[in-house]
Design a protein around this motif. Structure first.
Motif, mmCIF file in Angstrom:
data_model
loop_
_atom_site.group_PDB
_atom_site.id
_atom_site.type_symbol
_atom_site.label_atom_id
_atom_site.label_comp_id
_atom_site.label_asym_id
_atom_site.label_seq_id
_atom_site.Cartn_x
_atom_site.Cartn_y
_atom_site.Cartn_z
ATOM 1 N N ARG A 1 8.617 -3.435 -15.951
ATOM 2 C CA ARG A 1 9.286 -2.129 -15.950
ATOM 3 C C ARG A 1 10.067 -1.905 -17.237
ATOM 4 O O ARG A 1 10.196 -0.765 -17.698
ATOM 5 C CB ARG A 1 10.222 -2.055 -14.746
ATOM 6 C CG ARG A 1 10.682 -0.663 -14.401
ATOM 7 C CD ARG A 1 11.409 -0.659 -13.072
ATOM 8 N NE ARG A 1 11.719 0.693 -12.627
ATOM 9 C CZ ARG A 1 12.309 0.989 -11.482
ATOM 10 N NH1 ARG A 1 12.648 0.006 -10.654
ATOM 11 N NH2 ARG A 1 12.555 2.235 -11.147
ATOM 12 N N ARG B 1 8.407 -6.609 -3.230
ATOM 13 C CA ARG B 1 8.832 -5.892 -2.031
ATOM 14 C C ARG B 1 9.931 -6.652 -1.305
ATOM 15 O O ARG B 1 9.965 -7.858 -1.286
ATOM 16 C CB ARG B 1 7.635 -5.728 -1.080
ATOM 17 C CG ARG B 1 6.597 -4.768 -1.572
ATOM 18 C CD ARG B 1 7.081 -3.329 -1.456
ATOM 19 N NE ARG B 1 7.459 -2.987 -0.100
ATOM 20 C CZ ARG B 1 6.595 -2.591 0.825
ATOM 21 N NH1 ARG B 1 5.307 -2.465 0.550
ATOM 22 N NH2 ARG B 1 7.016 -2.287 2.035
ATOM 23 N N ALA C 1 6.335 5.125 -11.386
ATOM 24 C CA ALA C 1 5.534 4.030 -10.830
ATOM 25 C C ALA C 1 6.298 2.719 -10.822
ATOM 26 O O ALA C 1 5.976 1.803 -10.058
ATOM 27 C CB ALA C 1 4.242 3.871 -11.637
ATOM 28 N N ALA D 1 0.045 1.630 -8.690
ATOM 29 C CA ALA D 1 1.047 1.639 -9.757
ATOM 30 C C ALA D 1 0.709 0.617 -10.833
ATOM 31 O O ALA D 1 0.835 0.890 -12.035
ATOM 32 C CB ALA D 1 2.430 1.354 -9.169
ATOM 33 N N ARG E 1 8.990 1.750 -9.606
ATOM 34 C CA ARG E 1 9.600 1.293 -8.344
ATOM 35 C C ARG E 1 8.659 0.407 -7.551
ATOM 36 O O ARG E 1 9.088 -0.363 -6.692
ATOM 37 C CB ARG E 1 10.015 2.492 -7.495
ATOM 38 C CG ARG E 1 8.861 3.373 -7.044
ATOM 39 C CD ARG E 1 9.385 4.624 -6.335
ATOM 40 N NE ARG E 1 9.987 4.298 -5.060
ATOM 41 C CZ ARG E 1 9.359 4.380 -3.887
ATOM 42 N NH1 ARG E 1 8.095 4.800 -3.847
ATOM 43 N NH2 ARG E 1 9.959 4.071 -2.768
ATOM 44 N N TRP E 2 7.358 0.506 -7.829
ATOM 45 C CA TRP E 2 6.390 -0.325 -7.115
ATOM 46 C C TRP E 2 6.059 -1.611 -7.859
ATOM 47 O O TRP E 2 5.325 -2.439 -7.336
ATOM 48 C CB TRP E 2 5.105 0.462 -6.884
ATOM 49 C CG TRP E 2 5.300 1.624 -5.980
ATOM 50 C CD1 TRP E 2 5.407 2.931 -6.322
ATOM 51 C CD2 TRP E 2 5.435 1.574 -4.556
ATOM 52 N NE1 TRP E 2 5.613 3.715 -5.209
ATOM 53 C CE2 TRP E 2 5.629 2.898 -4.111
ATOM 54 C CE3 TRP E 2 5.420 0.532 -3.609
ATOM 55 C CZ2 TRP E 2 5.797 3.214 -2.769
ATOM 56 C CZ3 TRP E 2 5.589 0.844 -2.276
ATOM 57 C CH2 TRP E 2 5.774 2.168 -1.862
ATOM 58 N N TYR E 3 6.584 -1.764 -9.102
ATOM 59 C CA TYR E 3 6.305 -2.991 -9.836
ATOM 60 C C TYR E 3 7.090 -4.169 -9.272
ATOM 61 O O TYR E 3 6.647 -5.302 -9.329
ATOM 62 C CB TYR E 3 6.683 -2.838 -11.317
ATOM 63 C CG TYR E 3 5.900 -1.799 -12.074
ATOM 64 C CD1 TYR E 3 4.659 -1.368 -11.633
ATOM 65 C CD2 TYR E 3 6.409 -1.251 -13.244
ATOM 66 C CE1 TYR E 3 3.956 -0.405 -12.338
ATOM 67 C CE2 TYR E 3 5.709 -0.301 -13.960
ATOM 68 C CZ TYR E 3 4.485 0.124 -13.502
ATOM 69 O OH TYR E 3 3.793 1.069 -14.212
ATOM 70 N N PRO F 1 0.057 1.437 -2.668
ATOM 71 C CA PRO F 1 0.875 2.032 -3.732
ATOM 72 C C PRO F 1 1.188 1.051 -4.858
ATOM 73 O O PRO F 1 1.190 1.434 -6.036
ATOM 74 C CB PRO F 1 2.149 2.472 -2.998
ATOM 75 C CG PRO F 1 1.723 2.654 -1.582
ATOM 76 C CD PRO F 1 0.695 1.592 -1.340
ATOM 77 N N ALA F 2 1.459 -0.203 -4.510
ATOM 78 C CA ALA F 2 1.732 -1.202 -5.543
ATOM 79 C C ALA F 2 0.507 -1.433 -6.409
ATOM 80 O O ALA F 2 0.601 -1.573 -7.634
ATOM 81 C CB ALA F 2 2.173 -2.512 -4.892
ATOM 82 N N ARG G 1 -0.248 -0.801 3.156
ATOM 83 C CA ARG G 1 1.080 -0.714 2.563
ATOM 84 C C ARG G 1 1.137 -1.330 1.161
ATOM 85 O O ARG G 1 2.112 -1.160 0.445
ATOM 86 C CB ARG G 1 2.102 -1.390 3.486
ATOM 87 C CG ARG G 1 2.396 -0.586 4.748
ATOM 88 C CD ARG G 1 3.221 -1.370 5.735
ATOM 89 N NE ARG G 1 2.459 -2.459 6.324
ATOM 90 C CZ ARG G 1 2.923 -3.296 7.240
ATOM 91 N NH1 ARG G 1 4.171 -3.143 7.683
ATOM 92 N NH2 ARG G 1 2.171 -4.265 7.727
#
Length: 409
Positions: free
Chosen positions: A77, A186, A179, A12, A181-183, A8-9, A5
């Motif tokens: 971002r 969580r 990308a 990115a 949104r993954w910076y 993706p981070a 999980r």
């Protein structure tokens, strides 16, 4: 094994590093075209070029100050689109003041971006529980190669700077926004990427204090010396091969490419080496290789031996800088890690600014071959500070936190 999980981070963030590498390479490789477009004189050009890393250092310090209140992912971002848009502005302006403004914005945003990328890299490495910083920096090296190739293609086809830079921004900006949104840190179920700044468990007061000068000083020195070596190669390798080693003008374009490719290779395998041998051994090995590379360059009887020396130098230096950031994340209290990374990032610009003038001045006073011995000695000084990078018992800055007190004065 890394939780899937988190992948993706990680992807990115690697894209952010790659994008920054592309943008920086597109700027520095087309400096002559920028100079012609704006009619900047040879006497004035160094002031423009020096202003970018100076402002980048200011941007990095600002990011460190903001990290106590704004998550690093948000800074990242925001800064990434500004870098790309500032690059476009460099390509479309007409007057000198427009160039100065665009380069100033580029420098400030690039410094904030460099700092925030490495902040997130340190936090993500802690969450993954294994070394990933070298792989992230490998993405930056790959971006530099891609950017240089795009710059060459644009020059070969006679594309105006605005068209080249605009086309790159059109491609990269939407992907960067996707990308982004993954910076951010969580929230909710699943493994969290530890936040920095005010949200870390040690509290905002401790974060504001910083990581402690006695802990950071050796890392700052190593960072500055590593980038002094990098600056020497980027500014003097072509001149050295042609004027000192007797290579052709065409061959003089090769050493920096060899250096960059070996940097990419070293970073590509570096995380596995850290996993097997630990960060101290990797930093020591990289330092010895870099010193040997400078030694081969200084003693080279001809251009081909010099090219080999620059390759060995790239392989050695490639592992040092990512491990400096990783060590800061490991040694600093979690709440102070972002500020520590931002401070260390400033010393990349210190080394970059000092390297070329120092070697050039020594070359004028003495000889360029002898001047190569100075970065050799400075890079080898990292051997003395290698224990600061941690031990095999805590390799990555992940897993458990160290039960040690760090001076926050």
């Amino acid at each position: 094994m890394t939780d899937p999980r988190l992948r993706p981070a990680r992807r990115a963030l690697a894209f952010a590093f790659l994008t920054q590498g592309v943008a920086f390479a597109l700027l520095v490789t087309r400096i002559p075209a920028v100079q012609r477009r704006y009619g900047v004189s040879d006497a004035l050009l160094p002031a423009f070029l020096a202003g970018v890393p100076v402002l980048a250092g200011a941007g990095s310090l600002a990011a460190g100050a903001l990290a106590a209140r704004v998550p690093a992912g948000v800074l990242l971002r925001c800064a990434q689109p500004v870098v790309l848009l500032a690059l476009v502005a460099v390509g479309v302006g007409r007057q000198t003041w427009q160039l100065a403004l665009a380069l100033g914005v580029f420098g400030l945003a690039a410094g904030a971006l460099d700092a925030s990328m490495n902040m997130r890299g340190v936090a993500l490495q802690r969450a993954c529980g294994r070394s990933i910083m070298l792989g992230l920096h490998a993405a930056y090296s790959l971006g530099g190669i891609v950017g240089a190739l795009l710059a060459w293609g644009g020059a070969h086809r006679g594309l105006p700077l605005g068209v080249l830079y605009g086309a790159v921004a059109v491609v990269l900006l939407p992907t960067a926004f996707a990308a982004g949104r993954w910076y951010a840190e969580r929230r909710g179920p699943g493994p969290a990427v530890p936040p920095g700044g005010a949200e870390a468990e040690a509290g905002p007061g401790r974060a504001a204090g910083g990581a402690g000068r006695r802990v950071l000083l050796p890392l700052c020195l190593v960072m500055a010396c590593a980038y002094l070596g990098d600056s020497t190669v980027s500014h003097w390798s072509a001149t050295y091969v042609q004027d000192v080693l007797g290579g052709s003008e065409a061959l003089a374009t090769v050493p920096y490419g060899v250096y960059t490719l070996m940097t990419l290779l070293g970073r590509g395998v570096g995380d596995a080496a850290v996993g097997r041998f630990g960060p101290v051994a990797v930093v020591r090995g990289g330092t010895v290789l870099a010193g040997c590379g400078f030694g081969v360059v200084a003693a080279a009887p001809g251009p081909w031996t010099g090219l080999a020396g620059f390759g060995v130098l790239g392989l050695g230096l490639s592992v040092i800088v990512p491990q400096v950031f990783a060590a800061a994340g490991r040694l600093a209290p979690r709440a102070a890690a972002d500020a520590a990374v931002a401070r260390l990032n400033v010393f990349t610009y210190v080394g970059f600014l000092a390297g070329a003038p120092l070697v050039g001045a020594l070359g004028e006073l003495w000889h360029l071959r002898g001047a190569m011995l100075v970065p050799l000695v400075l890079v080898l000084s990292a051997l003395h500070h290698a224990p600061s990078f941690g031990g095999r018992g805590d390799r990555y800055g992940g897993g458990h936190e160290r039960s040690r007190t760090v001076d926050v004065g």
